[in-house]
Design an enzyme around this catalytic site. Structure first.
Site, mmCIF file in Angstrom:
data_model
loop_
_atom_site.group_PDB
_atom_site.id
_atom_site.type_symbol
_atom_site.label_atom_id
_atom_site.label_comp_id
_atom_site.label_asym_id
_atom_site.label_seq_id
_atom_site.Cartn_x
_atom_site.Cartn_y
_atom_site.Cartn_z
ATOM 1 N N GLY A 53 0.805 -1.217 0.000
ATOM 2 C CA GLY A 53 0.000 0.000 0.000
ATOM 3 C C GLY A 53 0.834 1.261 0.000
ATOM 4 O O GLY A 53 2.066 1.229 0.025
ATOM 5 N N LYS A 61 4.032 12.328 -2.699
ATOM 6 C CA LYS A 61 4.943 11.316 -2.160
ATOM 7 C C LYS A 61 5.771 11.926 -1.029
ATOM 8 O O LYS A 61 6.333 13.007 -1.174
ATOM 9 C CB LYS A 61 5.859 10.814 -3.283
ATOM 10 N N ASP A 118 8.495 5.449 8.009
ATOM 11 C CA ASP A 118 8.155 6.706 8.680
ATOM 12 C C ASP A 118 7.244 7.589 7.835
ATOM 13 O O ASP A 118 6.909 8.705 8.242
ATOM 14 C CB ASP A 118 9.424 7.480 9.059
ATOM 15 N N GLY A 119 6.864 7.114 6.667
ATOM 16 C CA GLY A 119 5.964 7.883 5.822
ATOM 17 C C GLY A 119 6.614 9.027 5.070
ATOM 18 O O GLY A 119 5.929 9.800 4.399
ATOM 19 N N ARG A 160 3.558 13.838 -7.788
ATOM 20 C CA ARG A 160 3.587 12.994 -8.988
ATOM 21 C C ARG A 160 2.199 12.993 -9.615
ATOM 22 O O ARG A 160 1.196 12.897 -8.904
ATOM 23 C CB ARG A 160 3.995 11.571 -8.606
ATOM 24 N N ASP A 187 3.796 -4.765 -7.418
ATOM 25 C CA ASP A 187 3.135 -3.543 -6.943
ATOM 26 C C ASP A 187 3.677 -2.297 -7.618
ATOM 27 O O ASP A 187 3.098 -1.217 -7.476
ATOM 28 C CB ASP A 187 3.260 -3.418 -5.416
ATOM 29 N N ASN A 188 4.769 -2.428 -8.365
ATOM 30 C CA ASN A 188 5.328 -1.301 -9.108
ATOM 31 C C ASN A 188 4.989 -1.361 -10.593
ATOM 32 O O ASN A 188 5.586 -0.641 -11.389
ATOM 33 C CB ASN A 188 6.854 -1.260 -8.947
ATOM 34 N N ASP A 194 7.107 4.372 -10.211
ATOM 35 C CA ASP A 194 7.926 4.162 -9.014
ATOM 36 C C ASP A 194 9.416 4.075 -9.341
ATOM 37 O O ASP A 194 10.008 2.999 -9.402
ATOM 38 C CB ASP A 194 7.474 2.916 -8.247
#
Length: 478
Positions: free
Chosen positions: A84, A107, A119-120, A170, A246-247, A256
């Protein structure tokens, strides 16, 4: 002009996201924005004059409804489970004047329920790399997400070292990934997989919506788009570095940008990701990996699409790939027609380049200067084994003469497909190091240069990389 945002993803796919807002950085400031793209999207220039604003997640524009998407995937060939948007937030879907849409995805926007152990955050280094790479690919004519802005900050982010936190805006027509489908397939929720397929067809393949065979035709087109994309990567010497499912973009976009790299020396087994110890994502393995990923996507569709239909589409992959690759490589060689000896000539050139570790981009650019009736070539001085080059070059010039096309016409074609400039890792690294010291001059200068990759230059952007710049392997940390 007021920008218009809609909420299709939020309204139609409620099981695929968590609604949340970005977490701003400390003392965020805008250091670059894409004027050309902003104009295309009719974004008022005033939005770039009011501090970090929406570019730093400090404000939202009217109509935005931010959310983080959930998806799963295979990483390095192994099922990784739920993944995710661990640091990205879809701020909204811009509705353009022609009726198409553009996702705004921020992002580095902070923690989400899908951050896992992260850590986001994103760091300045990785946001600069993605902005440069996506714009470089766009101007090379390769389908890709785009970069709209970069914000840096005083927030420290801890990776191998302490780095400045940053955000990248993005944009893309869609962020639909193979991993979205895998997520619900492995949760044994095939009805939600079908909902994703219906969503994709309704909004991006609308011409198929009323066709009783829509799922087969749609998947066949996904296969074709993927094959075409990979063929284009191979012709410019681009290695993605982390082709996890996932990319993978459902629309056939380059998605990505992490530990990517363009070939310097021609090295078929080039590995740009220092975490790829087995070479799964090496340059020459990309076509096979993309097909493997398509098989994983096909598996998710098997509850409602006939297996024979899925296999038929998968079986078409190699021919589509080879057709696109062959067409572009003939253009790179200056061949106006297709002859039986073309593949042999190309493979012999590749063998010679591999032995000599010839620079991939420079070799094809210099080949563009060939005069079919002259044995002289600036490319000759690039090879140690002159006899081997002379033998190949004589046969190559003989092949050019078969097409009966003037040198000027052929050279013009070749120079339009053989770039003088690609984003070599050392060029990106130089811009990053300057930016980390507060000097954005090289970042802006390099961005401007990448807008014209097929133009002749005489600066160091088109020279061989310095010794320190060769074989720069990049990590996945961003």
């Amino acid at each position: 002009m007021t920008l218009s945002f809609i909420t299709r993803w939020r309204d139609e796919l409620p099981a695929t996201y968590t609604a949340l807002s970005p977490t701003p950085l400390n003392n965020a400031r805008l250091i670059w924005h894409n004027t050309e793209l902003a104009n295309t999207l009719s974004i008022p220039s005033s939005l770039f004059k009011n501090g970090a604003g929406v570019w730093g997640g400090e404000t939202l524009l009217p109509g935005m409804s931010p959310l983080a998407q959930v998806y799963s995937g295979h990483q390095f060939g192994v099922w990784a489970g739920q993944l995710g948007d661990g640091r990205g937030i879809l701020l909204g879907e811009q509705l353009l004047a022609d009726g198409t849409t553009m996702d705004w995805h921020l992002k580095g926007a902070g923690l989400t329920p899908y951050s896992r152990m992260g850590d986001g955050r994103a760091v300045l280094r990785s946001t600069i790399r993605e902005s440069l790479a996506s714009e470089a690919m766009h101007y090379l004519g390769i389908p890709t997400t785009r970069a709209l802005s970069i914000v840096t900050s005083d927030s420290p982010v801890y990776r191998e070292t302490v780095e400045p936190g940053a955000m990248l805006m993005r944009v893309a027509p869609s962020h639909l990934r193979f991993g979205h489908f895998e997520h619900f397939y492995y949760r044994r929720e095939p009805e939600k997989v079908r909902q994703l397929a219906d969503f994709a067809i309704r909004h991006y393949w609308s011409y198929l919506e009323d066709d009783e065979d829509k799922y087969r035709l749609w998947f066949s087109d996904v296969v074709a788009r993927t094959a075409s994309l990979i063929a284009q990567w191979q012709t410019v010497g681009f290695a993605h570095g982390v082709m996890n499912t996932d990319n993978m973009s459902l629309l056939g976009l380059t998605l990505d940008y992490g530990p990517f790299g363009f070939l310097d020396d021609y090295e078929p087994g080039f590995i740009c990701n220092h975490s790829d110890h087995q070479g799964r994502y090496s340059f020459d393995n990309q076509p096979a990996v993309a097909l493997w990923n398509l098989h994983r996507l096909a598996q998710t569709l098997s509850p409602f699409v006939a297996v024979d239909a899925l296999n038929e589409a998968l079986d078409s992959y190699q021919q589509v790939l080879l057709t696109h690759y062959g067409q572009r490589m003939r253009q790179k060689l200056g061949f106006m027609t297709e002859q039986k000896e073309d593949n042999a000539l190309l493979n012999e050139l590749f063998s010679l380049m591999a032995r000599e570790r010839s620079d991939y981009t420079r070799t094809f650019r210099m080949l563009s200067l060939t005069e079919q009736h002259s044995a002289a070539s600036p490319l000759r001085d690039e090879f140690i084994d002159r006899a081997a080059f002379d033998d190949w070059f004589a046969r190559y010039r003989g092949r050019l003469q078969q097409d009966e096309v003037s040198d000027s016409e052929r050279q013009q074609l070749m120079q339009s497909v053989n770039p003088a400039l690609v984003l070599r890792n050392w060029l990106a690294q130089r811009a990053i190091e300057a930016a980390e010291k507060g000097d954005m001059t090289e970042l802006h200068r390099l961005h401007e240069a990448l807008r014209n990759p097929f133009s002749d230059r005489d600066d160091d952007y088109v020279s061989r990389p310095p010794d320190w710049g060769k074989r720069l392997e990049v990590s996945c940390s961003s």
